[in-house]
Design a protein around this motif. Structure first.
Motif, mmCIF file in Angstrom:
data_model
loop_
_atom_site.group_PDB
_atom_site.id
_atom_site.type_symbol
_atom_site.label_atom_id
_atom_site.label_comp_id
_atom_site.label_asym_id
_atom_site.label_seq_id
_atom_site.Cartn_x
_atom_site.Cartn_y
_atom_site.Cartn_z
ATOM 1 N N ARG A 116 6.884 7.390 -15.108
ATOM 2 C CA ARG A 116 6.494 6.429 -16.151
ATOM 3 C C ARG A 116 7.492 5.281 -16.083
ATOM 4 O O ARG A 116 8.692 5.474 -16.199
ATOM 5 C CB ARG A 116 6.552 7.091 -17.515
ATOM 6 C CG ARG A 116 6.451 6.147 -18.675
ATOM 7 C CD ARG A 116 5.061 6.080 -19.154
ATOM 8 N NE ARG A 116 5.034 5.292 -20.381
ATOM 9 C CZ ARG A 116 4.007 5.199 -21.129
ATOM 10 N NH1 ARG A 116 2.924 5.838 -20.822
ATOM 11 N NH2 ARG A 116 4.023 4.459 -22.199
ATOM 12 N N ILE A 118 8.546 1.271 -17.313
ATOM 13 C CA ILE A 118 8.445 0.132 -18.219
ATOM 14 C C ILE A 118 9.310 -0.957 -17.598
ATOM 15 O O ILE A 118 10.511 -0.752 -17.382
ATOM 16 C CB ILE A 118 8.935 0.466 -19.637
ATOM 17 C CG1 ILE A 118 8.088 1.579 -20.240
ATOM 18 C CG2 ILE A 118 8.919 -0.796 -20.512
ATOM 19 C CD1 ILE A 118 8.602 2.111 -21.565
ATOM 20 N N THR A 181 3.773 -1.601 -18.533
ATOM 21 C CA THR A 181 3.955 -0.153 -18.518
ATOM 22 C C THR A 181 2.973 0.415 -17.511
ATOM 23 O O THR A 181 1.790 0.074 -17.538
ATOM 24 C CB THR A 181 3.672 0.450 -19.914
ATOM 25 O OG1 THR A 181 4.549 -0.156 -20.856
ATOM 26 C CG2 THR A 181 3.897 1.948 -19.920
#
Length: 193
Positions: A116, A118, A181
């Motif tokens: 993940r 960002i 994101t």
């Protein structure tokens, strides 16, 4: 990540790299040669004094015939695994506050990872080529991501997805005015496995 948290991560990496090297009966010189990094860097990593990049950890994992998840201790035996937020390592920090977290990964020489990311405006992550036939699947949740693969740039907007062979130089960047994101799955088979 506070200094204390990064020290904990680096010490865990140090212990696991050392253990995997010993299990493979490799000298520091042999591991450095297999991973195509300096012996001095291997020593610093095993002492917990280095803050190795994701790319460097991938090279070590490949040379040891294990997954990156094995090295950062987010893999387990095949069964149901719950990984709580405080147990998920952050392995990249952007210069403006972005992060890349390795959410989960498999054990052994066939590596599957779930990430993940960002990225804040202006941030970029550049990677050397991964091992042969490494594939990445990317899904942008919000924002706009520029993905450069072997000097060709692709733009992914919210809800766009991409599959790419990443055994070539590549990068991810946020050239927009807002955060991006995205999730990424990486599939790589170790050349040692």
């Amino acid at each position: 990540m506070t200094i204390k948290e990064s020290d904990i991560v680096n010490q865990a990496i140090a212990s696991r790299v050392h253990s995997f090297r010993k299990d493979n009966r490799l000298s520091l010189d042999e591991l450095a040669k297999r991973a195509d990094i300096s012996k001095g860097m291997v020593v610093q990593i095993e002492k917990g004094r280095a803050n190795p990049s994701i790319g460097l950890l991938c090279k070590l994992a490949n040379a040891l015939g294990v997954s990156l998840a094995d090295i950062v201790a987010v893999s387990d035996e095949p069964k149901v695994i719950i990984r709580h937020q405080h147990d998920i390592p952050t392995l990249w920090h952007g210069d403006k506050g972005g992060t890349a977290r390795l959410l989960a990964g498999t054990k052994g020489s066939v590596m599957i990872e779930l990430w993940r990311w960002i990225m804040l405006p202006g941030e970029i992550f550049t990677s050397d080529a991964h091992s042969k036939n490494t594939m990445e699947l990317i899904h942008v949740e919000e924002g706009s991501l520029a993905v450069e693969v072997n000097n060709e740039t692709f733009t992914l907007n919210a809800n766009d997805a991409m599959t790419a062979q990443m055994d070539v130089p590549h990068s991810y960047s946020n050239t927009s005015d807002s955060a991006v994101t995205f999730t990424m799955t990486v599939y790589e088979k170790s050349s040692q496995g």
